[in-house]
Design an enzyme around this catalytic site. Structure first.
Site, short mmCIF file in Angstrom:
data_model
loop_
_atom_site.label_atom_id
_atom_site.label_comp_id
_atom_site.label_asym_id
_atom_site.label_seq_id
_atom_site.Cartn_x
_atom_site.Cartn_y
_atom_site.Cartn_z
CE LYS A 210 -9.23 -21.07 4.02
NZ LYS A 210 -9.00 -21.05 2.58
CD GLU A 216 -13.10 -36.18 7.23
OE1 GLU A 216 -13.44 -34.99 7.46
OE2 GLU A 216 -13.32 -36.74 6.13
N GLY A 271 -6.26 -24.16 1.62
CA GLY A 271 -5.78 -25.23 2.50
C GLY A 271 -4.53 -25.91 1.94
NE ARG A 272 -5.96 -26.92 -4.25
CZ ARG A 272 -7.21 -26.50 -4.10
NH1 ARG A 272 -7.86 -26.77 -2.98
NH2 ARG A 272 -7.82 -25.83 -5.05
CD GLU A 357 -8.68 -30.18 -2.20
OE1 GLU A 357 -8.17 -29.21 -1.61
OE2 GLU A 357 -9.17 -31.13 -1.59
CG HIS A 388 13.61 -53.14 -6.87
ND1 HIS A 388 14.38 -54.13 -7.44
CD2 HIS A 388 14.44 -52.10 -6.62
CE1 HIS A 388 15.63 -53.72 -7.50
NE2 HIS A 388 15.70 -52.49 -7.01
CE LYS A 508 -15.36 -31.69 2.83
NZ LYS A 508 -14.94 -30.30 2.96
O1 F6P Z 1 -12.33 -31.46 1.78
C1 F6P Z 1 -11.27 -30.80 1.20
C2 F6P Z 1 -10.75 -29.71 2.08
O2 F6P Z 1 -11.61 -28.64 2.10
C3 F6P Z 1 -9.35 -29.30 1.65
O3 F6P Z 1 -9.37 -28.36 0.65
C4 F6P Z 1 -8.76 -28.83 2.93
O4 F6P Z 1 -7.37 -28.78 2.85
C5 F6P Z 1 -9.27 -29.88 3.88
O5 F6P Z 1 -10.58 -30.16 3.43
C6 F6P Z 1 -9.28 -29.53 5.33
O6 F6P Z 1 -10.02 -28.40 5.61
P1 F6P Z 1 -9.89 -27.64 6.98
O7 F6P Z 1 -8.50 -27.15 7.12
O8 F6P Z 1 -10.89 -26.53 6.92
O9 F6P Z 1 -10.23 -28.61 8.09
#
Ligand code: F6P
Length: 544
Positions: A210, A216, A271-272, A357, A388, A508
């Site tokens: 987003k 990452e 995002g979620r 979240e 199990h 972060k």
């Molecule tokens: O760190 C949490 C977050 O901001 C989530 O809310 C989001 O889904 C995820 O990181 C990834 O964010 P982006 O789509 O901006 O890379």
């Protein structure tokens, strides 16, 4: 500044619920069922192809009445209307919350600041469909002229969990000639293992983010770019092997992806809550645009139900209120989500971000600290595997673990007796959890006295069962929307902002600082606490 809402714990319905729980605490589900022979059909509701049986929750009609009164006192109906109206209900980020527009039918209208956003959504969907057609037909060629056979989605959190979950859930409907992979972790192993058997000439990366700034995702995207260039050479390969899904066109262009190959969405999609936006591009590539549209219809059917159904028959509202009841009155700290369908194996992981979240918050919309529990921990595994493993604790442990069982009447892969056996386990588990087994019953089976306590099941453990006909794209859409709106319902009762996520910021920021220190020559001055300093020094030792 937001106006201060009355404290939840001071509301009349909250107090009445406390008194009610005091009276109900000692009542067993055995009694509730014995006193009402129709309870099992009465405490159930149905919408958008999902049947919700909540009769095995520890509630009476009185409980439900009070929970609905609490919903009214907390303004749930008004909040639902505000969301659909495009109000900025994400107050801490001053954003509207309009994921429902992502699945609104073409020709309908949902407005934000006076502008209908549905045409924008449909335009992006149209571009995704055209792209999907080109990839699936082989019309889109890689740098060497070969068709694309591998799709790797790079993203994390909402830009990964929804796509992975949906791909796994709808794999039965997917194009098996396309290989789908998902890379999320900054651990290099994730990228290396996901790509080790792929041919770069036939691989397309979807960089899904987003913000297009997430550490990452950007790190994995750079590695993907290096991997592609190492195999195929020239810089022009990026255009043929990378597309982006983002709200940040500038960031996408800076990375070197042509914005003509970018699929956009908007800041009013969290995002979620984004798996049905362009973030679902990998899903569409896997299952095709018709199935993707069917999934959107399932979402929309549940949205309409949530928006219009009376609260007492409204599935997301009922689920949300039962969650509040279990958390704040029964004292449950977790919820187990137990899909009896192997294709839903990633559904609990997806729900973890959606629920935790969203509602893992310690202040209300006006910034006051809460004096009650908010979002519980969600976890789970597909049945019957969990049986199990951790079900022992759910049956005989010392804490209440409310469970959501999810099952389907018809299997996608009919195989001998498998489905009957699977379903027999669903029904058996919820029955055992509700009714248990008394010492008398255990003794009557001839159990020696010393063993009796070990074999007693107290029962009275709350469960809901969601039963649908079959796992289809539409069912999945309805199921996800059911949880999305139940999370919103709970957030409304708890008075929290279910759409921000400030809690992820501190870690972060610290990581950014520490990574600099790790890359400095050993011995650079560290100014953390003694534990963090010692760990960093140990890591930096030159004998790694
Ligand atoms: O760190 C949490 C977050 O901001 C989530 O809310 C989001 O889904 C995820 O990181 C990834 O964010 P982006 O789509 O901006 O890379």
């Amino acid at each position: 500044m937001n106006e201060k809402a009355p404290a939840l714990t001071a509301r009349p319905a909250w107090k009445a619920l406390h008194a009610h729980w005091d009276a109900l605490r000692g009542v067993h589900l055995r009694d509730l069922f014995a006193n009402d022979e129709h309870r099992g059909e009465r405490l159930a509701a149905e919408a958008a192809g999902l049947y919700l049986d909540y009769s095995k929750q520890r509630v009476t009609d009185g409980t439900l009445g009070l929970l609905l009164a609490l919903a009214a006192e907390c303004g749930l109906r008004e909040r639902i209307d505000a969301m659909f109206r495009g109000d900025r209900i994400n107050v801490s980020e001053k954003r509207a919350v309009l994921h429902v527009a992502l699945r609104a039918p073409a020709g309908s209208s949902l407005t934000l600041d006076g502008l209908n956003v549905v045409p924008q959504v449909q335009a992006v969907l149209g571009r995704m469909e055209e792209f999907t057609r080109r990839i699936r037909s082989g019309d889109w060629k890689g740098h060497t002229g070969r068709r694309i056979r591998n799709i790797v989605n790079i993203g994390i959190g909402g830009s990964d969990l929804g796509p992975v979950m949906a791909y796994e859930a709808l794999r039965w409907y997917s194009e098996r000639d396309l290989t789908l992979r998902f890379v999320s972790n900054v651990d290099g192993t994730d990228f290396v293992e996901a790509t080790r058997d792929l041919d770069p000439a036939e691989t397309l990366f979807i960089v899904s983010s987003k913000t297009f700034t997430t550490l990452e995702t950007m790190t994995n995207a750079q590695s993907a770019r290096a991997w592609t260039l190492a195999a195929l050479g020239s810089d022009t390969t990026v255009a043929k092997h990378f597309v982006a899904v983002s709200t940040n066109a500038e960031g996408v262009a800076k990375f070197g992806i042509d914005t003509a190959n970018m699929f956009g969405f908007w800041d009013w999609v969290g995002g979620r809550y984004s798996m049905d936006s362009a973030i679902g591009l990998s899903t569409m590539l896997a299952i095709g645009s018709q199935h993707f549209r069917a999934m959107l219809e399932g979402f929309h059917a549940m949205d309409e139900h949530f928006r219009t159904a009376p609260l007492e028959r409204n599935l997301p509202v009922l689920m949300g209120l039962l969650g509040v009841w279990n958390t704040n009155f029964l004292g449950a700290r977790t919820v187990a989500v137990l899909p009896y369908d192997q294709y839903l194996k990633r559904f609990p992981a997806y729900l973890q971000q959606l629920t935790m979240e969203s509602n893992g918050k310690h202040v209300t919309l006006d910034g006051s600290t809460v004096d009650y529990q908010t979002g519980p921990v969600y976890w789970g595994e597909p049945g019957t595997n969990g049986q199990h493993s951790f079900y022992q604790l759910i049956h005989q442990g010392t804490q209440a673990v409310p469970c959501d069982f999810i099952a389907f009447r018809k299997p996608l892969n009919a195989l001998g007796r498998h489905h009957d056996l699977l379903m027999a386990n669903v029904f058996a588990q919820t029955e055992a959890l509700a009714f248990g087994k008394t010492a008398e019953q255990v003794k009557a089976e001839g159990t020696p006295d010393w063993l009796v306590p070990h074999r007693v099941f107290a029962g009275n453990r709350p469960t809901s069962t969601i039963l649908a006909d079959q796992l289809t794209p539409a069912t999945l859409g309805a199921l996800v929307a059911l949880y999305e709106h139940s999370v919103f319902t709970q957030g409304t009762i708890w008075g929290v902002d279910s759409f921000d996520q400030w809690g992820v910021e501190l870690g972060k920021a610290l990581a950014q600082r520490i990574v600099g220190e790790l890359e400095e020559p050993a011995g650079a001055k560290l100014a953390h606490d003694s534990s963090t300093n010692a760990l960093i020094k140990r890591y930096r030792r030159t004998d790694r």
